[in-house]
Motif scaffolding. Sequence first.
Motif, PDB file in Angstrom:
ATOM      1  N   ALA A   1       0.820  -1.209   0.000  1.00 25.81           N
ATOM      2  CA  ALA A   1       0.000   0.000   0.000  1.00 25.81           C
ATOM      3  C   ALA A   1       0.855   1.260   0.000  1.00 25.81           C
ATOM      4  O   ALA A   1       0.462   2.288  -0.561  1.00 25.81           O
ATOM      5  N   ALA A   2       2.043   1.176   0.614  1.00 27.75           N
ATOM      6  CA  ALA A   2       2.933   2.347   0.677  1.00 27.75           C
ATOM      7  C   ALA A   2       3.690   2.582  -0.617  1.00 27.75           C
ATOM      8  O   ALA A   2       4.404   3.590  -0.730  1.00 27.75           O
ATOM      9  N   GLY A   3       3.576   1.660  -1.590  1.00 28.43           N
ATOM     10  CA  GLY A   3       4.202   1.869  -2.881  1.00 28.43           C
ATOM     11  C   GLY A   3       5.255   0.856  -3.268  1.00 28.43           C
ATOM     12  O   GLY A   3       5.844   0.964  -4.345  1.00 28.43           O
ATOM     13  N   ALA A   4       5.499  -0.159  -2.429  1.00 23.64           N
ATOM     14  CA  ALA A   4       6.510  -1.164  -2.764  1.00 23.64           C
ATOM     15  C   ALA A   4       5.971  -2.133  -3.807  1.00 23.64           C
ATOM     16  O   ALA A   4       4.791  -2.481  -3.797  1.00 23.64           O
ATOM     17  N   ASP A   5       6.856  -2.580  -4.706  1.00 20.14           N
ATOM     18  CA  ASP A   5       6.462  -3.653  -5.608  1.00 20.14           C
ATOM     19  C   ASP A   5       6.680  -4.984  -4.895  1.00 20.14           C
ATOM     20  O   ASP A   5       7.075  -5.028  -3.715  1.00 20.14           O
ATOM     21  N   ALA A   6       6.420  -6.095  -5.586  1.00 17.39           N
ATOM     22  CA  ALA A   6       6.491  -7.399  -4.929  1.00 17.39           C
ATOM     23  C   ALA A   6       7.894  -7.685  -4.397  1.00 17.39           C
ATOM     24  O   ALA A   6       8.058  -8.191  -3.269  1.00 17.39           O
ATOM     25  N   GLY A   7       8.909  -7.369  -5.174  1.00 11.68           N
ATOM     26  CA  GLY A   7      10.276  -7.619  -4.730  1.00 11.68           C
ATOM     27  C   GLY A   7      10.661  -6.767  -3.538  1.00 11.68           C
ATOM     28  O   GLY A   7      11.320  -7.236  -2.597  1.00 11.68           O
ATOM     29  N   GLN A   8      10.271  -5.501  -3.552  1.00 13.76           N
ATOM     30  CA  GLN A   8      10.582  -4.612  -2.435  1.00 13.76           C
ATOM     31  C   GLN A   8       9.827  -5.021  -1.167  1.00 13.76           C
ATOM     32  O   GLN A   8      10.360  -4.914  -0.058  1.00 13.76           O
ATOM     33  N   ALA A   9       8.590  -5.505  -1.333  1.00 22.68           N
ATOM     34  CA  ALA A   9       7.833  -5.972  -0.167  1.00 22.68           C
ATOM     35  C   ALA A   9       8.473  -7.216   0.441  1.00 22.68           C
ATOM     36  O   ALA A   9       8.581  -7.345   1.666  1.00 22.68           O
TER      37      ALA A   9
ATOM     38  N   ARG B   1      15.075 -18.095  -2.982  1.00 19.66           N
ATOM     39  CA  ARG B   1      16.296 -17.425  -2.556  1.00 19.66           C
ATOM     40  C   ARG B   1      15.982 -16.028  -2.038  1.00 19.66           C
ATOM     41  O   ARG B   1      15.314 -15.243  -2.713  1.00 19.66           O
ATOM     42  N   PRO B   2      16.419 -15.698  -0.822  1.00 21.68           N
ATOM     43  CA  PRO B   2      16.145 -14.354  -0.284  1.00 21.68           C
ATOM     44  C   PRO B   2      16.891 -13.289  -1.065  1.00 21.68           C
ATOM     45  O   PRO B   2      18.057 -13.468  -1.435  1.00 21.68           O
ATOM     46  N   VAL B   3      16.216 -12.205  -1.346  1.00 19.78           N
ATOM     47  CA  VAL B   3      16.799 -11.101  -2.103  1.00 19.78           C
ATOM     48  C   VAL B   3      16.543  -9.812  -1.344  1.00 19.78           C
ATOM     49  O   VAL B   3      15.430  -9.559  -0.869  1.00 19.78           O
ATOM     50  N   VAL B   4      17.576  -8.988  -1.217  1.00 17.09           N
ATOM     51  CA  VAL B   4      17.455  -7.687  -0.558  1.00 17.09           C
ATOM     52  C   VAL B   4      17.523  -6.599  -1.620  1.00 17.09           C
ATOM     53  O   VAL B   4      18.483  -6.530  -2.391  1.00 17.09           O
ATOM     54  N   GLU B   5      16.503  -5.772  -1.681  1.00 15.38           N
ATOM     55  CA  GLU B   5      16.457  -4.644  -2.615  1.00 15.38           C
ATOM     56  C   GLU B   5      16.547  -3.352  -1.814  1.00 15.38           C
ATOM     57  O   GLU B   5      15.628  -3.014  -1.067  1.00 15.38           O
ATOM     58  N   LEU B   6      17.646  -2.658  -1.968  1.00 21.11           N
ATOM     59  CA  LEU B   6      17.865  -1.417  -1.233  1.00 21.11           C
ATOM     60  C   LEU B   6      17.288  -0.229  -2.000  1.00 21.11           C
ATOM     61  O   LEU B   6      17.433  -0.135  -3.222  1.00 21.11           O
ATOM     62  N   THR B   7      16.650   0.667  -1.267  1.00 19.19           N
ATOM     63  CA  THR B   7      16.062   1.868  -1.848  1.00 19.19           C
ATOM     64  C   THR B   7      16.605   3.085  -1.118  1.00 19.19           C
ATOM     65  O   THR B   7      16.432   3.198   0.107  1.00 19.19           O
ATOM     66  N   PRO B   8      17.282   3.979  -1.803  1.00 17.09           N
ATOM     67  CA  PRO B   8      17.758   5.203  -1.125  1.00 17.09           C
ATOM     68  C   PRO B   8      16.574   6.009  -0.614  1.00 17.09           C
ATOM     69  O   PRO B   8      15.601   6.230  -1.348  1.00 17.09           O
ATOM     70  N   PRO B   9      16.618   6.458   0.624  1.00 14.80           N
ATOM     71  CA  PRO B   9      15.479   7.227   1.155  1.00 14.80           C
ATOM     72  C   PRO B   9      15.383   8.603   0.528  1.00 14.80           C
ATOM     73  O   PRO B   9      16.386   9.223   0.175  1.00 14.80           O
ATOM     74  N   ALA B  10      14.150   9.063   0.378  1.00  8.43           N
ATOM     75  CA  ALA B  10      13.881  10.422  -0.080  1.00  8.43           C
ATOM     76  C   ALA B  10      13.113  11.142   1.021  1.00  8.43           C
ATOM     77  O   ALA B  10      12.465  10.505   1.857  1.00  8.43           O
TER      78      ALA B  10
END
Length: 463
Positions: free
Chosen positions: A32-40, A194-203
């Motif tokens: 709901a906050a805007g993450a896609d499936a990978g980011q969630a 396989r666990p995957v970490v997707e980093l997002t720079p904060p704005a």
Amino acid sequence: MAGRIQPVLAGVVTALVGFASSFTVVLAGLRAAGADAGQAASGLLALCVASGLAAAWLGLRHRLPMSVAWSTPGAALLVATGPVPGGWPAAVGAFVVSGLLIVAAGLVPALGRAVAAIPKPVAGAMLAGVLLPLCTAPVRALVEVPRLAGPVVVAWLLLHRYARRWAVPGALVVAVVAIAWTSTGAGLGAIGLRPVVELTPPAWDAAALVGVALPLFLVTMAAQNVPGMAVLVGYGYRPPFSAALRTTGLLSVLAAPAGGHAVNLAAITAALAAGPDAHPDPDRRWIASVTAGAGLALLGLGAGAATALVATAPPILIEAVAGLALLGALATALASAVAEPAGREAAVVTFVVTASGVTLVGVGGAFWGLVAGCLMLLLFRRRRRPAEPAPAAGPASATGPASVAEPAPVPEPALAGGPGLTGRPALASRPAAASEPAPTAAATSAPGHDGGPGRPGRRSQAD
């Protein structure tokens, strides 16, 4: 041998119940906050690992059963708030600021006292308004997808009656079976283990900081951290509140770029590791919380599979499972909101504004509900103050007893799973007996101060 295995088993149960009962809420909130499936999926993994590290550190450092979890009410807040102004990077920035505020509450006692000053009816009503949209999902699911939602609700009802601890996990199992039975199999076959970490720079977005970061901080403190401490004190421990806030806040900041919204003390599952079922000896129960942390971190490795499974289901069915998990929290929040007659009107205003989901100048309803409720309380207190008679002193008259001003009620800390924080808890004079299933009134040291050495206090009865 049985004494060594008992706290380990209790920790495993705590991790399983904590994960299965609310991971759907977390995924719904992040999406709901805007993450896609990978980011969630990355966010769920980050929360599991951060919670596990915090529980292991606090348990080993203080030898106390200090269970740690993600903020379930915080995830529900994200669902209620919806898309964040500035998109997913702005949401990550709000997560970072919320974590920094929790760290500050552990460093600056005045900030913890400021959170404690939020009136109980307003805090409870704000949380109830946040939870309401998800808690209505089971009803909507029964209308929209009755063949899938019906068995889930029936399973929840039966388990809630006979094995309450497993009601939500059992409902989740039934939902998974229903999804697998009706799915074409294409989505399930594409699950990545396989666990995957997707980093997002904060704005940094002002509306996101006011509408997400501040309410997330308040909800996490009022509905998770303080009730979690109250549970520990209710079982006779003297936990270090400041250390817990600094640890969970720092790990929240570190988990935010990977998508984690908030890490905090467990409230709902805290009693599973801190109670006598974990071990007869209070000095051995910390093993249960450390085991629960390790188990939660391991469960996080399946975050991708959990996210893919959720993606194959009708969204309303996932929301229904999340809503069933939050019904108890909603009931406690509503009870707290209307418990004080003088604050009911302000509580209703807070609840209505928060539940409306309105967005004004980019800020969500949770913040405006809090503002509206506090303004209502301030208005009515100013109206009533001149009309209140001055307290009469002296002995009773011939016609009856003299008027005596009643002392203000002593605020009580929120209970496990409870919604609000009404004041600084004070150390309980007598710990709860080991036979008691959960504390009914507990207190701990003032927010921002460590509560002394982390050892259980003397008990009136043996565990």
